[in-house]
Design an enzyme around this catalytic site. Structure first.
Site, PDB file in Angstrom:
ATOM      1  CD  GLN A 133      -3.094  -3.600   6.117  1.00 22.05           C
ATOM      2  OE1 GLN A 133      -2.334  -4.519   6.355  1.00 22.05           O
ATOM      3  NE2 GLN A 133      -3.046  -2.916   4.993  1.00 22.05           N
TER       4      GLN A 133
ATOM      5  CD  GLU B 230      -1.833   2.824   5.676  1.00 23.04           C
ATOM      6  OE1 GLU B 230      -2.907   3.140   5.125  1.00 23.04           O
ATOM      7  OE2 GLU B 230      -1.062   1.980   5.199  1.00 23.04           O
TER       8      GLU B 230
ATOM      9  CG  ASP C 251      -5.768  -3.711   2.224  1.00 25.00           C
ATOM     10  OD1 ASP C 251      -5.912  -4.928   1.991  1.00 25.00           O
ATOM     11  OD2 ASP C 251      -4.660  -3.131   2.202  1.00 25.00           O
TER      12      ASP C 251
ATOM     13  CD  GLU D  77      -5.416  -2.946  -0.994  1.00 25.59           C
ATOM     14  OE1 GLU D  77      -6.056  -1.874  -1.022  1.00 25.59           O
ATOM     15  OE2 GLU D  77      -4.243  -3.023  -0.615  1.00 25.59           O
TER      16      GLU D  77
ATOM     17  CG  ASP E  32      -1.140  -4.620  -1.554  1.00 20.84           C
ATOM     18  OD1 ASP E  32      -0.036  -4.604  -2.122  1.00 20.84           O
ATOM     19  OD2 ASP E  32      -1.297  -4.150  -0.404  1.00 20.84           O
TER      20      ASP E  32
ATOM     21  CE  LYS F 195       0.803  -1.118  -0.812  1.00 18.32           C
ATOM     22  NZ  LYS F 195       0.654  -2.331   0.044  1.00 18.32           N
TER      23      LYS F 195
ATOM     24  NE  ARG G 167       3.892  -0.747   1.024  1.00 19.13           N
ATOM     25  CZ  ARG G 167       4.388  -1.948   0.716  1.00 19.13           C
ATOM     26  NH1 ARG G 167       5.183  -2.074  -0.323  1.00 19.13           N
ATOM     27  NH2 ARG G 167       4.075  -3.028   1.423  1.00 19.13           N
ATOM     28  CB  SER G 168       1.755   1.017   6.862  1.00 13.67           C
ATOM     29  OG  SER G 168       2.743   0.017   6.729  1.00 13.67           O
TER      30      SER G 168
ATOM     31  CE  LYS H 222      -4.997   1.132   0.984  1.00 18.74           C
ATOM     32  NZ  LYS H 222      -4.587  -0.283   0.937  1.00 18.74           N
TER      33      LYS H 222
HETATM   34  P1  PGA Z   1       1.644  -1.801   3.966  1.00 17.75           P
HETATM   35  O1  PGA Z   1       0.078  -1.553   3.969  1.00 17.75           O
HETATM   36  O2  PGA Z   1       2.302  -0.602   3.450  1.00 17.75           O
HETATM   37  O3  PGA Z   1       1.929  -2.091   5.424  1.00 17.75           O
HETATM   38  O4  PGA Z   1       1.875  -3.012   3.105  1.00 17.75           O
HETATM   39  C1  PGA Z   1      -0.600  -0.929   2.907  1.00 17.75           C
HETATM   40  C2  PGA Z   1      -1.489  -1.902   2.176  1.00 17.75           C
HETATM   41  O5  PGA Z   1      -1.549  -3.103   2.510  1.00 17.75           O
HETATM   42  O6  PGA Z   1      -2.134  -1.520   1.217  1.00 17.75           O
HETATM   43 ZN    ZN Z   2      -3.058  -3.739   0.891  1.00 15.25          ZN
END
Ligand code: PGA
Ligand code: ZN
Length: 420
Positions: free
Chosen positions: A162, A204, A241, A284, A311, A336, A365-366, A387
């Site tokens: 990712q 992102e 990640d 991650e 995460d 988060k 977040r994304s 991050k």
């Molecule tokens: P997400 O991605 O906000 O889509 O969960 C960010 C991450 O996985 O760290």
């Molecule tokens: Zn993550």
């Protein structure tokens, strides 16, 4: 003067063109604070609930109920509460929702209210929020973890990994780390264009790649670091990640791009192979959220030299952090705030990690907005790492630019996390 007078919910927009929730809180003395909830795409199943309306409008992603919950029950519960007492603000939020996952009012409504109260309190005190959180002591600045290639759920699953990120432990400041990263980002884009590998910009801000294998992404990243004139493994290291819950379940992992299916030990072997061939220092979600055993085996093999970050595994939950530490399943936690729904619960997860010597990374977040509250959290809580995605797209640069302003004001040193 710092008691909450009014709470207003507002429907605004995020970086994926989806509605999201903004809270605006006014205090009796006239100070105001505003904050906006972000949204994930690769969410862990243990996250607090991001309340969406469903139905045909906005692809089901509308947030009219969450906005109404802010202006209704949350406003009623918070009126009269002292905004400078974050713990009591958040206790009221937890109590009025009344469910463990905030499924009643929505964690998106709850986190917007919690962060807006913190912002209003800081405004009333005429202090930057990070200063309120840090108290009088010296602050350290978080080391940025910055995306160069996006993949997984953030780039149409074109590659399985990712996030391919760089961290610049050799940089002397945030400003220098961002400088170096921008050179790497540019070099990576040029290399991709030469081989027709660039499709666009992912969720992102990282390049949306068209690689033939997951490992080609790693090779290209190292070449980009070198082309930028920097030393891989020394000045600049790699953080991944894997977001393995997106393609792994019940101990089976399906890497679509490589046309490979691995079991948990096969995944661990592949990842450890990568860490021998590439300057990777942080992994991650290397395994899926239902594979705590795999996390434990990876930690036993490499937890003394690699940052293993939970995460989806830990979902910013203090109890899960403590349990993971006790079983030796991770040595760092991603933080988060919207995974839990209040700042107090997010801080509890970080305190639980600190108590057992785990590292912390405050993360966006994304789906994001111009809101920069997480930057204040990373600095004020001394999390050591931040991050927020890449060095492109305004919702990302809003955060890096906020961090630059804090660096200029504080002249504080950059954190030196253990494994980076
Ligand atoms: P997400 O991605 O906000 O889509 O969960 C960010 C991450 O996985 O760290
Ligand atoms: Zn993550």
């Amino acid at each position: 003067m710092t008691t909450i007078d009014s709470v207003l919910g507002r429907r605004v927009w995020d970086s994926r063109g989806r509605p999201t929730v903004e809270a605006e809180i006014r205090l009796a003395g006239g100070a105001t604070g505003r904050a906006i909830a972000p949204a994930g795409a690769s969410t862990g199943s243990g996250e607090a609930v991001d309340l969406r309306d469903g139905g045909p409008a906005q692809g089901g992603y509308d947030v009219r109920r969450a906005v109404d919950n802010l202006s209704g029950p949350l406003a009623e519960a918070l009126r009269g509460c002292d905004a400078t007492d974050q713990a009591s603000v958040d206790r009221r939020i937890v109590a009025v929702d009344g469910t463990p996952a905030k499924s009643n009012l929505g964690a998106n409504a709850c986190i917007a209210a919690s962060m807006a109260a913190a912002r209003a309190a800081a405004a009333a005190l005429h202090l930057p929020l990070y200063r309120v959180l840090a108290g009088d002591g010296a602050v350290g600045l978080p080391l940025p973890e910055i995306q160069i290639f996006g993949g997984g759920a953030h780039a149409g699953r074109r590659i399985d990994i990712q996030d391919l990120m760089v961290v610049c432990p050799g940089a002397g400041s945030v400003a220098e780390a961002l400088d170096w990263t921008a050179e790497i980002y540019r070099a990576a884009g040029a290399l991709m264009d030469e081989t027709h590998r660039r499709l666009g910009v992912a969720d992102e801000g990282g390049h949306w790649p068209d690689f033939a294998s997951n490992e080609e992404a790693l090779e290209m990243l190292v070449r980009a670091i070198e082309r930028a004139g920097l030393a891989p493994g020394d000045e600049v290291v790699v953080a991944l990640d894997i977001a393995a819950s997106e393609f792994g379940r019940a101990g089976r992992y399906r890497l679509a791009l490589d046309d490979r299916e691995l079991d948990s030990d096969g995944m661990i072997e592949m990842l450890l192979g990568w860490t021998e061939r590439y300057p990777i220092r942080s992994l991650e979600d290397p395994l899926a959220e239902d594979d705590a055993g795999g996390f434990g085996r990876l930690m036993a093999a490499a937890g003394d030299r690699l940052q293993i970050v939970g995460d989806d595994l830990l979902v910013t939950d203090a109890d899960r952090v403590a349990a993971a530490a006790a079983s030796g399943n991770a040595n760092a936690v991603l933080l988060k705030p919207n995974q839990r729904g209040t700042l107090t619960e997010t801080l509890a997860a970080w305190r639980a990690a600190q108590t057992v010597g785990m590292d912390g990374i405050v993360s966006a977040r994304s789906g994001e907005t111009e809101d920069t509250t997480i930057v204040d959290l990373a600095v004020g809580w001394g999390a050591g790492q931040l991050k927020v995605g890449s060095i492109a797209r305004g919702e990302r640069t809003a955060k890096w630019n906020a961090l630059l302003r804090i660096e200029e004001r504080e002249q504080a040193p950059l954190a030196r996390p253990r494994f980076l």
